[in-house]
Motif scaffolding. Structure first.
Motif, short mmCIF file in Angstrom:
data_model
loop_
_atom_site.label_atom_id
_atom_site.label_comp_id
_atom_site.label_asym_id
_atom_site.label_seq_id
_atom_site.Cartn_x
_atom_site.Cartn_y
_atom_site.Cartn_z
N CYS A 247 -1.22 -4.35 -8.24
CA CYS A 247 -2.29 -5.26 -7.82
C CYS A 247 -2.10 -5.69 -6.37
O CYS A 247 -3.06 -5.73 -5.59
CB CYS A 247 -2.35 -6.48 -8.74
SG CYS A 247 -3.64 -7.67 -8.32
N LYS A 248 -0.87 -6.01 -6.00
CA LYS A 248 -0.60 -6.42 -4.63
C LYS A 248 -0.95 -5.31 -3.65
O LYS A 248 -1.59 -5.55 -2.62
CB LYS A 248 0.87 -6.82 -4.47
CG LYS A 248 1.24 -7.29 -3.06
CD LYS A 248 2.67 -7.78 -3.00
CE LYS A 248 3.67 -6.65 -2.98
NZ LYS A 248 3.68 -5.93 -1.69
N HIS A 249 -0.56 -4.09 -3.97
CA HIS A 249 -0.85 -2.96 -3.09
C HIS A 249 -2.36 -2.70 -3.01
O HIS A 249 -2.88 -2.37 -1.94
CB HIS A 249 -0.12 -1.71 -3.57
CG HIS A 249 1.36 -1.75 -3.38
ND1 HIS A 249 1.96 -2.50 -2.38
CD2 HIS A 249 2.38 -1.14 -4.04
CE1 HIS A 249 3.27 -2.35 -2.44
NE2 HIS A 249 3.55 -1.53 -3.45
N LYS A 250 -3.05 -2.84 -4.14
CA LYS A 250 -4.50 -2.62 -4.14
C LYS A 250 -5.22 -3.66 -3.29
O LYS A 250 -6.20 -3.35 -2.60
CB LYS A 250 -5.04 -2.65 -5.57
CG LYS A 250 -4.76 -1.38 -6.36
CD LYS A 250 -5.45 -1.42 -7.72
CE LYS A 250 -5.28 -0.10 -8.47
NZ LYS A 250 -5.98 -0.12 -9.77
N MET A 251 -4.74 -4.91 -3.34
CA MET A 251 -5.34 -5.95 -2.51
C MET A 251 -5.19 -5.61 -1.04
O MET A 251 -6.15 -5.66 -0.26
CB MET A 251 -4.71 -7.31 -2.81
CG MET A 251 -5.33 -8.45 -2.01
SD MET A 251 -4.44 -10.02 -2.16
CE MET A 251 -3.02 -9.66 -1.10
N GLU A 252 -3.98 -5.27 -0.65
CA GLU A 252 -3.71 -4.94 0.75
C GLU A 252 -4.54 -3.73 1.19
O GLU A 252 -5.12 -3.72 2.29
CB GLU A 252 -2.22 -4.68 0.95
CG GLU A 252 -1.36 -5.91 0.72
CD GLU A 252 0.12 -5.58 0.61
OE1 GLU A 252 0.46 -4.38 0.55
OE2 GLU A 252 0.94 -6.53 0.59
#
Length: 275
Positions: A247-252
Motif C-alpha cells: 500500500c505504501k509503495h502504491k501510494m508513492e
C-alpha cells in the motif's frame, strides 16, 4: 442528523476575479431542484468585489446568500475553509467558480444520505468535462464506495471538490482541508474524512467541469512536485504503512504518476505552441 426531509445544505463557492464564470456557477446553484440551500460565496479579494458581479441575479430560490470578502488574497484553500467556518448546513457542498452543477445534483445527494446508513459521511457524483465551445469532451464516473481509506491511499480517484457533499459533523471530527496544500487538497482531505466515515458514490455526471484557457490551481507543476508531493507523503506515509508495504509503495507510485502525467502534458502543450 441529516436524515430528515428538508435538511439545510450549505453551498460554498470560493472565487477570485472571474465574474462571468462566477455568475454561471451561482446560477447553477439557484436552479437546483432542491430548495433548502444557503449559498456562501467567498471572494478572495478580487480586484472588483464579487458582490457586484451578482447584483443582477435573483437569489429568491435560495434559503439565503452571503458574500464574504477577504481583506487580502489568501488562496482558494483558505477561501473554502472560510466558507466552512460560516456554514450552518447539515451538509456542505462545494463548487469551484469555474464549474457548474446539473439541476438535480443536490437533490440526488441529499436523497442518497437519507437512504444511507449513518456510517456514510460523504457522497459524490460523476462529472462531465465541457470545452470552451460547450462540447462534452469526456465523462468521469467513479464507483469507489464504503470504507475507502486503503483504496484512496493506493491511488483510487474519487472526484474534485465540485462533486462532493460532506456531512458537517464529519468535518468537525476530521478537521478542515489542509491550507498548506497548493494542490491535491481535496485528495488529502478525502483520506482524512475516510477515517471517520464511509463514502457513497452517485454514478451520474452531475457536476460540470469547464476546461479551457482559464487558470486552474492544479496547473502548477512545480507546486505539486516541491510542496504538495512531499507534504502528502509526510502526512500519510505512516497510515499507508499500517496497511502494509505494498500500500505504501502504491501510494508513492500513484502520486509520482500524477506528476509525470502533468509534466508530459506541459511538454505536449509547449511542443504544440512551438510548431
Amino acid at each position: 442528523m441529516g436524515k430528515k426531509t428538508g435538511s439545510l445544505v450549505t453551498a460554498i463557492i470560493p472565487t477570485y476575479n472571474r465574474p462571468d464564470l462566477l455568475r454561471g456557477a451561482v446560477e447553477s446553484v439557484i436552479c437546483q431542484t432542491y430548495k433548502n440551500i444557503e449559498l456562501i460565496v467567498v471572494d478572495d479579494h478580487s480586484p472588483t468585489p464579487a458582490e457586484s458581479a451578482l447584483s443582477s441575479i435573483s437569489t429568491s430560490n435560495l434559503r439565503s446568500i452571503q458574500v464574504i470578502r477577504h481583506d487580502k488574497n489568501k488562496g482558494a484553500n483558505v477561501a473554502r475553509n472560510t466558507g466552512i467556518k460560516n456554514a450552518s448546513g447539515d451538509f456542505i457542498a462545494f463548487l469551484d467558480d469555474d464549474d457548474k452543477w446539473e439541476p438535480t445534483k443536490i437533490e440526488r445527494q441529499v436523497a442518497a444520505f437519507q437512504t444511507a446508513d449513518d456510517s456514510v459521511g460523504v457522497t459524490y457524483t460523476g462529472q462531465h468535462f465541457i470545452n470552451e465551445e460547450g462540447v462534452t469532451t469526456s465523462v468521469h464516473i467513479s464507483k469507489v464506495g464504503g470504507d475507502v481509506t486503503k483504496r484512496l491511499l493506493c491511488g483510487a480517484q474519487i472526484a474534485p471538490f465540485s462533486s462532493v457533499m460532506v456531512r458537517s459533523d464529519v468535518i468537525q471530527r476530521a478537521g478542515l482541508p489542509d491550507e498548506r496544500f497548493p494542490c491535491w487538497q481535496d485528495r488529502e482531505w478525502y483520506v482524512r474524512l475516510s477515517q471517520y466515515c464511509e463514502f457513497k458514490p452517485i454514478p451520474e455526471p452531475l457536476a460540470i467541469r469547464h476546461v479551457g484557457k482559464h487558470e486552474q490551481i492544479g496547473d502548477n507543476y512545480q507546486q505539486k512536485r516541491d510542496e504538495a508531493y512531499p507534504l502528502f507523503l509526510e502526512k500519510h506515509r505512516p497510515l499507508a504503512s499500517k496497511y502494509g508495504r505494498v500500500c505504501k509503495h502504491k501510494m508513492e507510485a500513484s502520486l509520482m504518476r500524477q506528476l509525470v502525467k502533468m509534466l508530459y502534458g506541459i511538454r505536449n502543450i509547449a511542443n504544440l505552441r512551438s510548431n
